[in-house]
Design an enzyme around this catalytic site. Structure first.
Site, short mmCIF file in Angstrom:
data_model
loop_
_atom_site.label_atom_id
_atom_site.label_comp_id
_atom_site.label_asym_id
_atom_site.label_seq_id
_atom_site.Cartn_x
_atom_site.Cartn_y
_atom_site.Cartn_z
N ARG A 67 -5.58 -48.75 -6.61
CA ARG A 67 -6.39 -47.56 -6.89
C ARG A 67 -7.87 -47.93 -6.92
O ARG A 67 -8.22 -48.99 -7.43
CB ARG A 67 -5.99 -46.95 -8.24
CG ARG A 67 -4.56 -46.43 -8.27
CD ARG A 67 -4.18 -45.94 -9.66
NE ARG A 67 -2.79 -45.50 -9.71
CZ ARG A 67 -2.01 -45.56 -10.80
NH1 ARG A 67 -2.48 -46.05 -11.93
NH2 ARG A 67 -0.77 -45.13 -10.76
N GLN B 192 -0.33 -34.65 -9.83
CA GLN B 192 -1.67 -34.85 -9.24
C GLN B 192 -2.76 -34.46 -10.26
O GLN B 192 -2.52 -34.58 -11.44
CB GLN B 192 -1.83 -34.07 -7.92
CG GLN B 192 -0.97 -34.59 -6.77
CD GLN B 192 0.46 -34.12 -6.78
OE1 GLN B 192 0.73 -32.94 -6.84
NE2 GLN B 192 1.41 -35.03 -6.71
N LYS C 74 -0.21 -38.60 -17.19
CA LYS C 74 0.50 -37.36 -17.52
C LYS C 74 1.92 -37.64 -18.00
O LYS C 74 2.39 -37.04 -18.96
CB LYS C 74 0.55 -36.44 -16.29
CG LYS C 74 -0.82 -35.97 -15.82
CD LYS C 74 -0.73 -35.15 -14.55
CE LYS C 74 -0.31 -35.94 -13.33
NZ LYS C 74 -1.27 -36.98 -12.90
N ASP D 117 -2.79 -39.69 -11.72
CA ASP D 117 -2.52 -40.96 -12.41
C ASP D 117 -3.29 -41.11 -13.72
O ASP D 117 -3.65 -42.22 -14.12
CB ASP D 117 -2.83 -42.15 -11.48
CG ASP D 117 -2.04 -42.09 -10.20
OD1 ASP D 117 -0.89 -41.61 -10.24
OD2 ASP D 117 -2.55 -42.51 -9.15
N GLY E 78 3.98 -39.86 -9.25
CA GLY E 78 4.61 -41.04 -9.85
C GLY E 78 4.21 -41.06 -11.31
O GLY E 78 3.05 -41.29 -11.62
N HIS E 79 5.14 -40.73 -12.18
CA HIS E 79 4.83 -40.60 -13.60
C HIS E 79 5.57 -41.71 -14.36
O HIS E 79 6.79 -41.81 -14.28
CB HIS E 79 5.23 -39.21 -14.11
CG HIS E 79 4.45 -38.10 -13.45
ND1 HIS E 79 4.69 -36.77 -13.67
CD2 HIS E 79 3.40 -38.15 -12.59
CE1 HIS E 79 3.83 -36.04 -12.97
NE2 HIS E 79 3.05 -36.86 -12.29
#
Ligand code: GDP
Ligand code: IMO
Ligand code: MG
Length: 430
Positions: free
Chosen positions: A305, A224, A16, A13, A40-41
């Site tokens: 997060r 990742q 990227k 996260d 999840g991008h």
């Protein structure tokens, strides 16, 4: 002219997706090489936000080829749903624009079920996986019983493989006293999905070789991050694939010489989703503030997060273990307005100072960060598009980070928006 591999240098996260989308204007092909729909991008282009899990982040730009390499574990149902979702936003996705390696491993419904059941059984010792079946699918791959995309085109092999797979999984389920999996049900699911996914199957290594020889620029998109790497990460609190750039060659079939410049995407602070050690985690008001300002909620699972200060020890380690050439520093704007900002420069462990994260689980849980404190900046850096727009204190912070991690900051990101990006050095021109 080099190809470029974009990889995460922390716990994922890092941004990227945004950087791959921005860089893809300079590339011809974008290749995913590991992971699956645990990724999840997020891409923000004007008013439109795209959340991609399996589709390479170059997919939104017309004229670019998107490739899912053999190192990715592909859930065909999840991929088809994602294709529909992104098509609904006006993006053209066809077998001409998307190719999936015929030799990639498939994630089956049973993998998600095993993943979630095991996590539940672990209770407080859970890894905090995304529950997408990533681990169980990679386990079947290395155990040589996985169903691969090409198997969907071969009725006999498919039946044999389903038998082998169920021989293994049903023995375990019986042992646990759980319901066994039904052979016909699984075969029917696979037969039903086959004609929908097979049109995208291709000989990826050959396509990439042709493109390379035609002088096309290839951008590898990692998922990742280095600290979730199954070898180099905070094992066992990791994902089940190698996330470092070395995997770009094995996971696409291009050989190590193809990778070129390795761009490590690095958040200006640190976050982590799921369980496991996190030396600079802030469980106080400051951690809360980082989370709120940085909108730190998981793209895939919506989980909050965990947040903390920048850990230069870990990023330096990621740079060394992953061969990162330079970094893209993201989310600098999230630090706007903090009176002081801290950076971890080493750890204290049992009275000694250590300059790396030891591999042992107890040591990883016990290291205490040693901080260097910086004066913050009150000005806004959000949306800055040139170095000249940055406050002197922010520049000082960036320069010190470069020193500590022993790598240059090549790109800087100052908001989620595609063009709020400052380029210091073009990785394709390296
Ligand atoms: P990825 O998994 O590495 O692609 O990152 P995610 O997309 O999961 O999470 C990064 C989040 O930060 C996304 O919501 C992005 O839109 C956002 N983001 C990326 N770069 C920046 C930045 O420079 N500033 C801010 N404020 N947000 C950013
Ligand atoms: P992107 O590509 C952040 C984490 C999970 C869990 C561990 C194992 O968006 O950066 P898994 O489902 O892979 O077996 O979960 O890895 N994780 C991620 N964390 N970003 C990701 O991807 C992640 N993919 C997996 O939270 O701790
Ligand atoms: Mg993400």
């Amino acid at each position: 002219m080099a190809n470029v591999a974009v990889v995460g240098s922390q716990w994922g996260d890092e941004g990227k997706g945004k950087i791959v989308d921005w860089l893809s204007s300079r590339a011809d092909v974008v290749v995913r090489f590991q992971g699956g729909h645990n990724a999840g991008h997020t891409l923000v282009i004007g008013d439109v936000e795209y959340k991609l899990s399996l589709l390479p982040s170059g997919v939104v730009r017309p004229g670019k080829l998107s490739v899912i390499g053999n190192g990715v574990v592909v859930d065909p149902w999840a991929l088809l749903a994602e294709i529909e979702k992104i098509r609904a936003k006006g993006v053209d996705i066809t077998p001409e624009t998307l190719v999936i390696a015929e030799n990639c491993t498939l994630i089956l419904p049973l993998h998600g079920a095993v993943d979630r059941a095991r996590e539940e059984a672990r209770g407080t010792a859970k890894i905090g996986t995304t529950g997408r079946g990533i681990g169980p699918a990679y386990e079947d791959k290395v155990a040589r019983r996985a169903i691969r995309l090409c198997d969907l085109a071969d009725a006999r092999v498919l039946e044999d493989k389903v038998d082998q797979l169920l021989f293994h999984h049903n023995a375990l389920l019986r042992g646990l006293g759980a319901a066994e999996l039904d052979r016909e049900e699984l075969l029917n699911q696979l037969r039903e999905v086959a004609p929908k996914i097979l049109p995208y199957a291709g000989v990826v290594w050959q396509r990439l070789d042709e493109l390379k020889r035609a002088g096309k620029r290839i951008l590898f998109e990692g998922a990742q991050g280095a600290l979730l790497d199954v070898d180099h990460g905070t094992y066992p609190f990791v994902t089940s694939s190698n996330t470092v750039a070395g995997q770009a060659s094995a996971g696409s079939g291009m050989g190590p010489g193809a990778v070129g410049y390795v761009l490590g995407i690095t958040k200006a602070y640190t976050t982590r989703v799921g369980s496991g050690p996190f030396p600079t985690e802030l469980l106080d008001e400051t951690g809360e503030q980082l989370g709120v300002r940085g909108r730190e909620f998981g793209t895939v699972t919506g989980r909050k997060r965990r947040c903390g200060w920048f850990d230069a020890v870990l990023v330096r380690q990621a740079i060394k273990t992953g061969g990162i050439t330079g970094i893209a520093l993201t989310k600098l704007d999230v630090l706007d307005g903090f009176k002081e900002i801290k950076v971890c420069t080493g750890y204290r462990l049992k009275g000694e100072v250590v300059n790396h994260l030891p591999a042992g689980q107890t040591a990883q849980a016990e290291v205490e960060p040693i901080y260097e404190t910086f004066e913050g900046w009150s000005e806004s850096t959000r949306g800055a598009r040139s170095w000249a727009q940055l406050p002197a204190t922010a520049i000082k912070y960036i320069r010190r980070i470069e020193e500590l991690i022993e790598a240059p900051v090549t790109l800087l990101s100052t908001s989620p928006e595609r063009d709020d990006t400052i380029l210091m050095h073009d990785p394709f021109e390296d």
